[in-house]
Design a protein around this motif. Structure first.
Motif, PDB file in Angstrom:
ATOM      1  N   THR A 138      42.310  21.400   1.705  1.00 50.93           N
ATOM      2  CA  THR A 138      41.573  22.584   1.214  1.00 50.93           C
ATOM      3  C   THR A 138      41.956  22.681  -0.085  1.00 50.93           C
ATOM      4  O   THR A 138      41.122  23.077  -1.058  1.00 50.93           O
ATOM      5  N   GLY A 139      43.172  22.448  -0.672  1.00 54.70           N
ATOM      6  CA  GLY A 139      43.533  22.612  -2.103  1.00 54.70           C
ATOM      7  C   GLY A 139      43.069  21.466  -2.927  1.00 54.70           C
ATOM      8  O   GLY A 139      43.257  21.685  -4.066  1.00 54.70           O
ATOM      9  N   ARG A 140      42.633  20.295  -2.226  1.00 49.96           N
ATOM     10  CA  ARG A 140      42.501  19.322  -3.187  1.00 49.96           C
ATOM     11  C   ARG A 140      40.839  19.015  -3.049  1.00 49.96           C
ATOM     12  O   ARG A 140      40.467  18.227  -3.908  1.00 49.96           O
ATOM     13  N   HIS A 141      40.034  18.768  -2.138  1.00 45.53           N
ATOM     14  CA  HIS A 141      38.908  17.919  -1.764  1.00 45.53           C
ATOM     15  C   HIS A 141      37.634  18.718  -1.831  1.00 45.53           C
ATOM     16  O   HIS A 141      36.819  17.939  -2.209  1.00 45.53           O
ATOM     17  N   ARG A 142      37.569  19.888  -1.387  1.00 43.36           N
ATOM     18  CA  ARG A 142      36.090  20.545  -1.377  1.00 43.36           C
ATOM     19  C   ARG A 142      35.620  20.441  -2.808  1.00 43.36           C
ATOM     20  O   ARG A 142      35.942  21.368  -3.754  1.00 43.36           O
ATOM     21  N   PRO A 143      34.365  19.842  -3.098  1.00 40.21           N
ATOM     22  CA  PRO A 143      33.501  19.979  -4.511  1.00 40.21           C
ATOM     23  C   PRO A 143      33.163  21.539  -4.944  1.00 40.21           C
ATOM     24  O   PRO A 143      32.540  22.106  -3.908  1.00 40.21           O
ATOM     25  N   GLY A 144      33.665  21.746  -5.768  1.00 38.80           N
ATOM     26  CA  GLY A 144      33.332  23.042  -6.468  1.00 38.80           C
ATOM     27  C   GLY A 144      33.944  24.274  -5.934  1.00 38.80           C
ATOM     28  O   GLY A 144      33.445  25.528  -6.141  1.00 38.80           O
ATOM     29  N   ALA A 145      34.811  23.902  -4.923  1.00 38.60           N
ATOM     30  CA  ALA A 145      35.655  25.166  -4.324  1.00 38.60           C
ATOM     31  C   ALA A 145      36.571  25.725  -5.163  1.00 38.60           C
ATOM     32  O   ALA A 145      37.242  25.087  -5.935  1.00 38.60           O
ATOM     33  N   THR A 146      36.518  27.262  -5.103  1.00 40.64           N
ATOM     34  CA  THR A 146      37.626  27.580  -6.010  1.00 40.64           C
ATOM     35  C   THR A 146      38.321  28.959  -4.992  1.00 40.64           C
ATOM     36  O   THR A 146      37.908  29.352  -4.020  1.00 40.64           O
ATOM     37  N   ARG A 147      39.781  28.657  -5.269  1.00 35.41           N
ATOM     38  CA  ARG A 147      40.463  29.533  -4.412  1.00 35.41           C
ATOM     39  C   ARG A 147      41.137  30.721  -5.069  1.00 35.41           C
ATOM     40  O   ARG A 147      41.584  30.475  -6.420  1.00 35.41           O
ATOM     41  N   SER A 148      41.049  31.795  -4.406  1.00 36.28           N
ATOM     42  CA  SER A 148      41.527  33.280  -5.301  1.00 36.28           C
ATOM     43  C   SER A 148      42.959  33.283  -4.779  1.00 36.28           C
ATOM     44  O   SER A 148      43.332  33.451  -3.653  1.00 36.28           O
ATOM     45  N   ALA A 149      43.667  33.740  -5.547  1.00 36.19           N
ATOM     46  CA  ALA A 149      45.161  34.085  -5.404  1.00 36.19           C
ATOM     47  C   ALA A 149      45.333  35.179  -4.713  1.00 36.19           C
ATOM     48  O   ALA A 149      44.673  36.202  -5.037  1.00 36.19           O
ATOM     49  N   GLY A 150      45.968  35.221  -3.477  1.00 36.58           N
ATOM     50  CA  GLY A 150      46.269  36.677  -2.972  1.00 36.58           C
ATOM     51  C   GLY A 150      45.071  37.017  -2.100  1.00 36.58           C
ATOM     52  O   GLY A 150      45.067  38.229  -1.886  1.00 36.58           O
ATOM     53  N   GLY A 151      44.389  36.232  -1.743  1.00 35.22           N
ATOM     54  CA  GLY A 151      43.166  36.656  -0.830  1.00 35.22           C
ATOM     55  C   GLY A 151      42.361  37.505  -1.593  1.00 35.22           C
ATOM     56  O   GLY A 151      41.802  38.431  -0.976  1.00 35.22           O
ATOM     57  N   SER A 152      42.013  37.454  -3.020  1.00 31.05           N
ATOM     58  CA  SER A 152      41.009  38.536  -3.505  1.00 31.05           C
ATOM     59  C   SER A 152      39.602  37.845  -3.145  1.00 31.05           C
ATOM     60  O   SER A 152      38.679  38.555  -4.280  1.00 31.05           O
ATOM     61  N   ASP A 153      39.387  36.863  -2.806  1.00 33.44           N
ATOM     62  CA  ASP A 153      37.817  36.543  -2.532  1.00 33.44           C
ATOM     63  C   ASP A 153      36.945  37.602  -2.159  1.00 33.44           C
ATOM     64  O   ASP A 153      37.256  38.195  -1.126  1.00 33.44           O
ATOM     65  N   ALA A 154      35.963  37.431  -2.711  1.00 30.65           N
ATOM     66  CA  ALA A 154      34.967  38.635  -2.389  1.00 30.65           C
ATOM     67  C   ALA A 154      34.388  38.640  -1.014  1.00 30.65           C
ATOM     68  O   ALA A 154      33.752  39.679  -0.327  1.00 30.65           O
ATOM     69  N   ARG A 155      34.329  37.308  -0.176  1.00 35.49           N
ATOM     70  CA  ARG A 155      33.979  37.115   0.915  1.00 35.49           C
ATOM     71  C   ARG A 155      34.962  38.202   1.971  1.00 35.49           C
ATOM     72  O   ARG A 155      34.388  38.505   2.950  1.00 35.49           O
ATOM     73  N   LEU A 156      36.164  38.562   1.677  1.00 37.26           N
ATOM     74  CA  LEU A 156      37.045  39.253   2.413  1.00 37.26           C
ATOM     75  C   LEU A 156      36.758  40.766   2.195  1.00 37.26           C
ATOM     76  O   LEU A 156      37.053  41.378   3.165  1.00 37.26           O
ATOM     77  N   GLY A 157      35.812  41.040   1.486  1.00 34.91           N
ATOM     78  CA  GLY A 157      35.394  42.452   1.089  1.00 34.91           C
ATOM     79  C   GLY A 157      34.587  43.059   2.662  1.00 34.91           C
ATOM     80  O   GLY A 157      35.064  44.376   2.558  1.00 34.91           O
ATOM     81  N   VAL A 158      34.144  42.267   3.320  1.00 31.25           N
ATOM     82  CA  VAL A 158      33.543  42.809   4.583  1.00 31.25           C
ATOM     83  C   VAL A 158      34.359  43.225   5.605  1.00 31.25           C
ATOM     84  O   VAL A 158      34.040  43.646   6.665  1.00 31.25           O
ATOM     85  N   LEU A 159      35.893  42.665   5.525  1.00 33.25           N
ATOM     86  CA  LEU A 159      36.703  42.606   6.521  1.00 33.25           C
ATOM     87  C   LEU A 159      37.241  43.841   6.555  1.00 33.25           C
ATOM     88  O   LEU A 159      37.724  44.578   5.310  1.00 33.25           O
TER      89      LEU A 159
END
Length: 224
Positions: A138-159
Protein backbone atom coordinates in the motif's frame (compact mmCIF):
# COMPACT_ATOMS: atom_id res chain seq x y z
CA UNK A 1 -25.70 -25.81 2.85
CA UNK A 2 -23.11 -27.05 0.36
CA UNK A 3 -20.29 -24.69 -0.58
CA UNK A 4 -19.71 -24.78 -4.35
CA UNK A 5 -16.18 -24.24 -5.63
CA UNK A 6 -14.36 -23.68 -8.94
CA UNK A 7 -10.57 -24.16 -9.06
CA UNK A 8 -8.29 -22.54 -11.65
CA UNK A 9 -4.56 -23.30 -11.80
CA UNK A 10 -2.32 -24.10 -14.74
CA UNK A 11 -0.57 -26.77 -12.67
CA UNK A 12 -2.70 -29.89 -12.98
CA UNK A 13 -1.32 -31.51 -9.85
CA UNK A 14 -2.13 -28.44 -7.77
CA UNK A 15 -5.70 -28.08 -8.91
CA UNK A 16 -6.47 -31.80 -8.82
CA UNK A 17 -4.94 -32.08 -5.34
CA UNK A 18 -7.02 -29.16 -4.06
CA UNK A 19 -10.12 -30.61 -5.69
CA UNK A 20 -9.57 -33.98 -4.04
CA UNK A 21 -9.15 -32.40 -0.61
CA UNK A 22 -12.21 -30.17 -0.95
CA UNK A 23 -14.47 -32.80 -2.50
CA UNK A 24 -13.77 -35.07 0.46
CA UNK A 25 -15.55 -32.61 2.74
CA UNK A 26 -19.27 -33.23 3.37
CA UNK A 27 -20.15 -29.54 2.95
CA UNK A 28 -18.01 -28.70 -0.11
CA UNK A 29 -18.29 -29.72 -3.75
CA UNK A 30 -15.96 -28.83 -6.62
CA UNK A 31 -17.95 -27.94 -9.73
CA UNK A 32 -15.08 -27.44 -12.18
CA UNK A 33 -11.29 -27.49 -12.54
CA UNK A 34 -9.68 -25.34 -15.25
CA UNK A 35 -6.18 -24.35 -16.31
CA UNK A 36 -6.30 -20.68 -17.35
CA UNK A 37 -7.96 -17.38 -16.55
CA UNK A 38 -10.41 -17.28 -19.44
CA UNK A 39 -11.63 -20.77 -18.64
CA UNK A 40 -11.99 -19.72 -15.00
CA UNK A 41 -14.24 -16.79 -15.88
CA UNK A 42 -16.32 -19.02 -18.17
CA UNK A 43 -16.62 -21.75 -15.54
CA UNK A 44 -17.70 -19.30 -12.86
CA UNK A 45 -20.31 -17.75 -15.16
CA UNK A 46 -21.64 -21.21 -15.96
CA UNK A 47 -21.66 -22.72 -12.48
CA UNK A 48 -22.05 -19.64 -10.24
CA UNK A 49 -19.95 -21.09 -7.39
CA UNK A 50 -19.73 -19.62 -3.91
CA UNK A 51 -15.92 -19.55 -4.04
CA UNK A 52 -13.38 -19.48 -6.86
CA UNK A 53 -9.76 -20.46 -6.17
CA UNK A 54 -7.55 -18.67 -8.72
CA UNK A 55 -3.84 -18.95 -9.33
CA UNK A 56 -2.34 -15.47 -9.74
CA UNK A 57 -0.19 -16.47 -12.71
CA UNK A 58 -2.06 -18.31 -15.45
CA UNK A 59 -1.87 -18.32 -19.25
CA UNK A 60 -4.36 -16.54 -21.54
CA UNK A 61 -5.62 -14.35 -18.68
CA UNK A 62 -3.92 -13.95 -15.30
CA UNK A 63 -5.70 -14.53 -12.02
CA UNK A 64 -5.98 -10.84 -11.20
CA UNK A 65 -7.94 -10.00 -14.34
CA UNK A 66 -10.02 -13.15 -13.88
CA UNK A 67 -10.77 -12.09 -10.28
CA UNK A 68 -11.75 -8.61 -11.45
CA UNK A 69 -14.26 -10.01 -13.94
CA UNK A 70 -15.61 -12.65 -11.59
CA UNK A 71 -16.13 -10.24 -8.71
CA UNK A 72 -17.73 -7.67 -11.00
CA UNK A 73 -20.38 -9.84 -12.59
CA UNK A 74 -20.67 -13.23 -10.96
CA UNK A 75 -21.03 -12.53 -7.26
CA UNK A 76 -18.64 -15.34 -6.37
CA UNK A 77 -15.96 -14.75 -3.76
CA UNK A 78 -12.33 -15.25 -4.74
CA UNK A 79 -9.31 -16.77 -3.01
CA UNK A 80 -5.99 -16.23 -4.77
CA UNK A 81 -3.34 -18.95 -4.87
CA UNK A 82 0.08 -17.41 -4.51
CA UNK A 83 3.66 -17.78 -3.30
CA UNK A 84 5.79 -15.36 -1.32
CA UNK A 85 7.74 -14.38 -4.43
CA UNK A 86 4.51 -12.92 -5.83
CA UNK A 87 3.92 -10.35 -3.07
CA UNK A 88 3.66 -7.48 -5.54
CA UNK A 89 0.51 -9.02 -7.02
CA UNK A 90 -1.38 -9.16 -3.75
CA UNK A 91 -2.27 -5.49 -3.63
CA UNK A 92 -3.77 -5.51 -7.13
CA UNK A 93 -5.63 -8.73 -6.38
CA UNK A 94 -7.31 -7.16 -3.35
CA UNK A 95 -8.52 -4.27 -5.46
CA UNK A 96 -9.75 -6.72 -8.04
CA UNK A 97 -12.02 -8.07 -5.31
CA UNK A 98 -10.14 -11.04 -3.85
CA UNK A 99 -11.13 -11.95 -0.31
CA UNK A 100 -7.99 -13.81 0.66
CA UNK A 101 -4.80 -15.61 -0.24
CA UNK A 102 -3.39 -19.09 0.15
CA UNK A 103 0.10 -20.37 -0.41
CA UNK A 104 0.21 -23.36 -2.74
CA UNK A 105 1.82 -25.47 -0.03
CA UNK A 106 -1.10 -24.79 2.32
CA UNK A 107 -2.02 -27.57 4.74
CA UNK A 108 -5.21 -29.41 3.87
CA UNK A 109 -7.03 -28.29 7.02
CA UNK A 110 -6.12 -24.67 6.30
CA UNK A 111 -7.38 -24.98 2.72
CA UNK A 112 -10.72 -26.31 3.90
CA UNK A 113 -10.97 -23.66 6.61
CA UNK A 114 -10.17 -20.90 4.11
CA UNK A 115 -12.93 -21.94 1.74
CA UNK A 116 -15.45 -22.07 4.57
CA UNK A 117 -14.39 -18.70 5.96
CA UNK A 118 -14.59 -16.92 2.61
CA UNK A 119 -17.87 -18.61 1.67
CA UNK A 120 -19.31 -17.28 4.95
CA UNK A 121 -18.46 -13.73 3.87
CA UNK A 122 -15.26 -13.17 5.83
CA UNK A 123 -11.72 -12.62 4.55
CA UNK A 124 -8.32 -14.20 5.09
CA UNK A 125 -6.29 -11.28 6.34
CA UNK A 126 -5.64 -12.10 9.97
CA UNK A 127 -2.08 -13.52 9.74
CA UNK A 128 0.51 -10.88 10.58
CA UNK A 129 2.58 -11.73 7.53
CA UNK A 130 -0.32 -10.84 5.25
CA UNK A 131 -0.90 -7.57 7.11
CA UNK A 132 2.74 -6.65 6.66
CA UNK A 133 2.65 -7.45 2.94
CA UNK A 134 -0.43 -5.27 2.52
CA UNK A 135 1.16 -2.44 4.48
CA UNK A 136 4.33 -2.53 2.40
CA UNK A 137 2.52 -2.68 -0.92
CA UNK A 138 0.00 0.00 0.00
CA UNK A 139 2.83 2.37 0.82
CA UNK A 140 4.67 1.73 -2.43
CA UNK A 141 2.56 0.69 -5.36
CA UNK A 142 -0.86 2.17 -5.99
CA UNK A 143 -0.56 4.74 -8.82
CA UNK A 144 -1.68 8.20 -7.73
CA UNK A 145 -2.47 7.10 -4.21
CA UNK A 146 -1.78 9.52 -1.39
CA UNK A 147 -1.84 8.63 2.27
CA UNK A 148 -2.85 11.03 4.99
CA UNK A 149 -0.97 10.97 8.25
CA UNK A 150 -3.01 10.13 11.32
CA UNK A 151 -6.08 8.98 9.43
CA UNK A 152 -7.13 12.47 8.28
CA UNK A 153 -8.32 11.31 4.86
CA UNK A 154 -11.63 12.96 3.92
CA UNK A 155 -13.21 9.55 3.28
CA UNK A 156 -13.18 8.86 7.00
CA UNK A 157 -15.40 11.86 7.70
CA UNK A 158 -18.53 9.78 7.11
CA UNK A 159 -17.65 7.45 9.99
CA UNK A 160 -18.61 7.87 13.62
CA UNK A 161 -15.83 7.75 16.20
CA UNK A 162 -16.65 4.13 17.07
CA UNK A 163 -16.79 3.12 13.40
CA UNK A 164 -13.41 4.74 12.88
CA UNK A 165 -12.03 2.77 15.82
CA UNK A 166 -13.51 -0.37 14.32
CA UNK A 167 -11.83 0.29 10.96
CA UNK A 168 -8.52 0.84 12.75
CA UNK A 169 -8.82 -2.54 14.46
CA UNK A 170 -9.89 -4.21 11.21
CA UNK A 171 -6.74 -2.81 9.67
CA UNK A 172 -4.69 -4.46 12.39
CA UNK A 173 -6.25 -7.80 11.41
CA UNK A 174 -8.36 -8.33 14.53
CA UNK A 175 -11.33 -10.68 14.45
CA UNK A 176 -14.80 -9.59 15.55
CA UNK A 177 -14.24 -11.27 18.92
CA UNK A 178 -10.93 -9.45 19.41
CA UNK A 179 -12.47 -6.12 18.40
CA UNK A 180 -15.33 -6.69 20.84
CA UNK A 181 -12.84 -7.36 23.63
CA UNK A 182 -10.80 -4.28 22.77
CA UNK A 183 -13.80 -1.95 22.58
CA UNK A 184 -15.62 -3.67 25.47
CA UNK A 185 -18.79 -4.25 23.45
CA UNK A 186 -20.66 -7.31 22.20
CA UNK A 187 -19.75 -9.16 18.99
CA UNK A 188 -23.20 -8.26 17.67
CA UNK A 189 -22.36 -4.58 18.11
CA UNK A 190 -19.04 -5.09 16.33
CA UNK A 191 -20.80 -6.76 13.40
CA UNK A 192 -23.06 -3.71 13.14
CA UNK A 193 -20.06 -1.35 13.18
CA UNK A 194 -18.25 -3.42 10.53
CA UNK A 195 -21.33 -3.45 8.32
CA UNK A 196 -21.69 0.33 8.68
CA UNK A 197 -18.01 0.87 7.81
CA UNK A 198 -18.26 -1.24 4.66
CA UNK A 199 -21.50 0.43 3.56
CA UNK A 200 -20.41 4.02 4.21
CA UNK A 201 -17.03 3.59 2.52
CA UNK A 202 -18.36 1.52 -0.37
CA UNK A 203 -16.13 -1.44 0.43
CA UNK A 204 -16.78 -5.00 -0.68
CA UNK A 205 -15.54 -6.80 2.42
CA UNK A 206 -13.06 -6.81 5.30
CA UNK A 207 -10.17 -7.30 2.90
CA UNK A 208 -10.81 -3.94 1.25
CA UNK A 209 -11.40 -2.40 4.67
CA UNK A 210 -7.85 -3.35 5.63
CA UNK A 211 -6.48 -1.68 2.49
CA UNK A 212 -8.59 1.42 3.19
CA UNK A 213 -7.22 1.63 6.72
CA UNK A 214 -3.68 1.73 5.33
CA UNK A 215 -4.46 4.08 2.44
CA UNK A 216 -6.10 6.66 4.64
CA UNK A 217 -3.24 6.62 7.11
CA UNK A 218 -5.39 5.19 9.88
CA UNK A 219 -2.87 2.34 10.05
CA UNK A 220 0.84 2.71 9.36
CA UNK A 221 3.14 0.02 7.97
CA UNK A 222 4.46 -2.23 10.70
CA UNK A 223 1.79 -1.30 13.25
CA UNK A 224 0.69 -4.20 15.43
Amino acid sequence: MTIRVVIADDQELVRSGFAMILDAQPDITVLAEVGDGEAAVAAVREHRPDVALLDIRMPTMDGIEAARRICADAGSRVIMLTTFDQDDYIYEALYAGASGFLLKDVRREDLVHAVRVVAAGDSLLAPSVTRQIIADITGRHRPGATRSAGGSDARLGVLTTRERETLHLLGRGLSNAEIAQTLVVSEHTVKTHVSNVLTKLGLRDRAQAVICAYETGLITAGEN
